[in-house]
Design a protein around this motif. Structure first.
Motif, PDB file in Angstrom:
ATOM      1  N   GLU A  51      33.240  33.432  38.499  1.00 31.46           N
ATOM      2  CA  GLU A  51      33.532  31.998  38.552  1.00 31.46           C
ATOM      3  C   GLU A  51      34.898  31.696  37.940  1.00 31.46           C
ATOM      4  O   GLU A  51      35.659  30.887  38.464  1.00 31.46           O
ATOM      5  N   PHE A  52      35.194  32.347  36.813  1.00 31.98           N
ATOM      6  CA  PHE A  52      36.494  32.143  36.167  1.00 31.98           C
ATOM      7  C   PHE A  52      37.623  32.556  37.096  1.00 31.98           C
ATOM      8  O   PHE A  52      38.608  31.823  37.250  1.00 31.98           O
ATOM      9  N   MET A  53      37.520  33.731  37.708  1.00 39.42           N
ATOM     10  CA  MET A  53      38.593  34.228  38.562  1.00 39.42           C
ATOM     11  C   MET A  53      38.806  33.325  39.773  1.00 39.42           C
ATOM     12  O   MET A  53      39.943  33.061  40.165  1.00 39.42           O
ATOM     13  N   ILE A  54      37.731  32.848  40.356  1.00 36.61           N
ATOM     14  CA  ILE A  54      37.846  31.947  41.503  1.00 36.61           C
ATOM     15  C   ILE A  54      38.521  30.647  41.072  1.00 36.61           C
ATOM     16  O   ILE A  54      39.434  30.155  41.739  1.00 36.61           O
ATOM     17  N   SER A  55      38.115  30.110  39.917  1.00 32.35           N
ATOM     18  CA  SER A  55      38.722  28.859  39.437  1.00 32.35           C
ATOM     19  C   SER A  55      40.184  29.062  39.041  1.00 32.35           C
ATOM     20  O   SER A  55      40.974  28.114  39.077  1.00 32.35           O
ATOM     21  N   ALA A  56      40.559  30.304  38.675  1.00 30.90           N
ATOM     22  CA  ALA A  56      41.950  30.610  38.324  1.00 30.90           C
ATOM     23  C   ALA A  56      42.816  30.810  39.567  1.00 30.90           C
ATOM     24  O   ALA A  56      44.024  31.015  39.454  1.00 30.90           O
ATOM     25  N   GLY A  57      42.191  30.789  40.746  1.00 32.84           N
ATOM     26  CA  GLY A  57      42.936  30.914  41.985  1.00 32.84           C
ATOM     27  C   GLY A  57      43.187  32.347  42.426  1.00 32.84           C
ATOM     28  O   GLY A  57      44.022  32.586  43.298  1.00 32.84           O
ATOM     29  N   ASP A  58      42.479  33.309  41.841  1.00 35.34           N
ATOM     30  CA  ASP A  58      42.660  34.701  42.250  1.00 35.34           C
ATOM     31  C   ASP A  58      42.112  34.913  43.659  1.00 35.34           C
ATOM     32  O   ASP A  58      41.130  34.290  44.066  1.00 35.34           O
ATOM     33  N   LYS A  59      42.784  35.798  44.393  1.00 37.10           N
ATOM     34  CA  LYS A  59      42.373  36.109  45.761  1.00 37.10           C
ATOM     35  C   LYS A  59      41.008  36.796  45.761  1.00 37.10           C
ATOM     36  O   LYS A  59      40.654  37.508  44.820  1.00 37.10           O
ATOM     37  N   LYS A  60      40.298  36.596  46.845  1.00 36.23           N
ATOM     38  CA  LYS A  60      38.955  37.166  46.973  1.00 36.23           C
ATOM     39  C   LYS A  60      38.969  38.692  46.857  1.00 36.23           C
ATOM     40  O   LYS A  60      38.065  39.291  46.272  1.00 36.23           O
ATOM     41  N   THR A  61      40.004  39.344  47.395  1.00 33.42           N
ATOM     42  CA  THR A  61      40.092  40.803  47.300  1.00 33.42           C
ATOM     43  C   THR A  61      40.222  41.249  45.846  1.00 33.42           C
ATOM     44  O   THR A  61      39.644  42.265  45.456  1.00 33.42           O
ATOM     45  N   LEU A  62      40.962  40.497  45.048  1.00 37.12           N
ATOM     46  CA  LEU A  62      41.097  40.823  43.622  1.00 37.12           C
ATOM     47  C   LEU A  62      39.775  40.617  42.893  1.00 37.12           C
ATOM     48  O   LEU A  62      39.375  41.451  42.077  1.00 37.12           O
ATOM     49  N   VAL A  63      39.092  39.529  43.195  1.00 32.99           N
ATOM     50  CA  VAL A  63      37.784  39.261  42.573  1.00 32.99           C
ATOM     51  C   VAL A  63      36.829  40.411  42.875  1.00 32.99           C
ATOM     52  O   VAL A  63      36.137  40.908  41.978  1.00 32.99           O
ATOM     53  N   LYS A  64      36.825  40.876  44.118  1.00 30.06           N
ATOM     54  CA  LYS A  64      35.947  41.988  44.509  1.00 30.06           C
ATOM     55  C   LYS A  64      36.308  43.276  43.769  1.00 30.06           C
ATOM     56  O   LYS A  64      35.420  44.026  43.350  1.00 30.06           O
ATOM     57  N   ARG A  65      37.602  43.551  43.604  1.00 32.93           N
ATOM     58  CA  ARG A  65      38.027  44.767  42.900  1.00 32.93           C
ATOM     59  C   ARG A  65      37.595  44.732  41.438  1.00 32.93           C
ATOM     60  O   ARG A  65      37.054  45.711  40.923  1.00 32.93           O
ATOM     61  N   VAL A  66      37.857  43.612  40.765  1.00 35.68           N
ATOM     62  CA  VAL A  66      37.475  43.491  39.357  1.00 35.68           C
ATOM     63  C   VAL A  66      35.958  43.561  39.225  1.00 35.68           C
ATOM     64  O   VAL A  66      35.421  44.253  38.344  1.00 35.68           O
ATOM     65  N   PHE A  67      35.248  42.863  40.100  1.00 39.78           N
ATOM     66  CA  PHE A  67      33.797  42.869  40.089  1.00 39.78           C
ATOM     67  C   PHE A  67      33.256  44.292  40.261  1.00 39.78           C
ATOM     68  O   PHE A  67      32.351  44.724  39.547  1.00 39.78           O
ATOM     69  N   SER A  68      33.840  45.040  41.187  1.00 39.68           N
ATOM     70  CA  SER A  68      33.418  46.419  41.436  1.00 39.68           C
ATOM     71  C   SER A  68      33.617  47.301  40.203  1.00 39.68           C
ATOM     72  O   SER A  68      32.745  48.096  39.846  1.00 39.68           O
ATOM     73  N   ILE A  69      34.774  47.153  39.546  1.00 40.54           N
ATOM     74  CA  ILE A  69      35.058  47.936  38.337  1.00 40.54           C
ATOM     75  C   ILE A  69      34.048  47.592  37.242  1.00 40.54           C
ATOM     76  O   ILE A  69      33.500  48.485  36.575  1.00 40.54           O
ATOM     77  N   LEU A  70      33.794  46.307  37.061  1.00 41.14           N
ATOM     78  CA  LEU A  70      32.829  45.887  36.038  1.00 41.14           C
ATOM     79  C   LEU A  70      31.435  46.424  36.311  1.00 41.14           C
ATOM     80  O   LEU A  70      30.780  46.955  35.414  1.00 41.14           O
TER      81      LEU A  70
END
Length: 191
Positions: A51-70
């Motif tokens: 939710e934070f990353m989306i609200s910060a305007g990060d691209k969906k591909t970046l959100v998926k990469r960070v999410f995958s690492i976590l």
């Protein structure tokens, strides 16, 4: 497992990591946790980070990469980490600046695992991006399943998704255990 007294203070560990990320020009820390970990906390952390990353305007591909690492890192902690007082212990840090996210994860593990982890991570960090992908496919196809159900894909996935090296540390906490931490940076600009 209750192998004596832990010689590590959660507040000190967190303060040290927060100081480290600030010294490395990370302006903010979104998540900082050192203590018990369970599936409910994993769900809560990943949801709030997404939710934070989306609200910060990060691209969906970046959100998926960070999410995958976590997810890879947190699942590794649940599966491979040693428990203390019948609870899984974990370090989770997500720090950021305008260009980069830093993800740091840690868990208790046996001191005897240090050499094996060092050798594996040094080998993985020495690989180029294409070599990491090939190693992933080779491990996926030929990897031996460990007694805990893993084939060694977690670190490879973290390295592949971050497109960055995996930095690691070991901090002895008693005669049998150490705190093993791993961190990586994810570029926010080139996502």
């Amino acid at each position: 497992m209750q192998p004596g007294t832990l010689h590590i203070e959660p507040k000190t560990v967190l303060a040290s990591w927060i100081q480290d990320v600030k010294e490395n020009r990370f302006s903010s820390v979104q998540v900082a946790h050192f203590g018990p970990l369970n599936q409910d906390l994993i769900n809560s952390f990943t949801l709030s980070i997404e939710e934070f990353m989306i609200s910060a305007g990060d691209k969906k591909t970046l959100v998926k990469r960070v999410f995958s690492i976590l997810i890879e890192g947190l699942q590794n902690i649940l599966i491979h980490g040693k428990k203390w007082d019948n609870e899984q212990q974990a370090l989770i840090i997500l720090a950021y600046n305008e260009n980069t996210y830093r993800i740091a994860l840690g868990n208790l593990t046996e001191l005897s695992e240090r050499e094996k982890l060092t050798s594996y991570l040094d080998r993985l960090n020495a690989m180029g991006e294409e070599e990491v992908k090939a190693f992933y496919l080779e491990t996926l196809n030929n990897g031996l399943i460990s007694d805990k159900g893993g084939a060694g894909l977690g670190f490879i996935t973290m390295r592949m998704k971050s497109k960055s090296t995996l930095n690691y540390q070991f901090v002895p906490v008693n005669d049998d255990l150490m705190l093993f931490t791993i961190s990586t940076d994810v570029d926010r600009v080139q996502a």
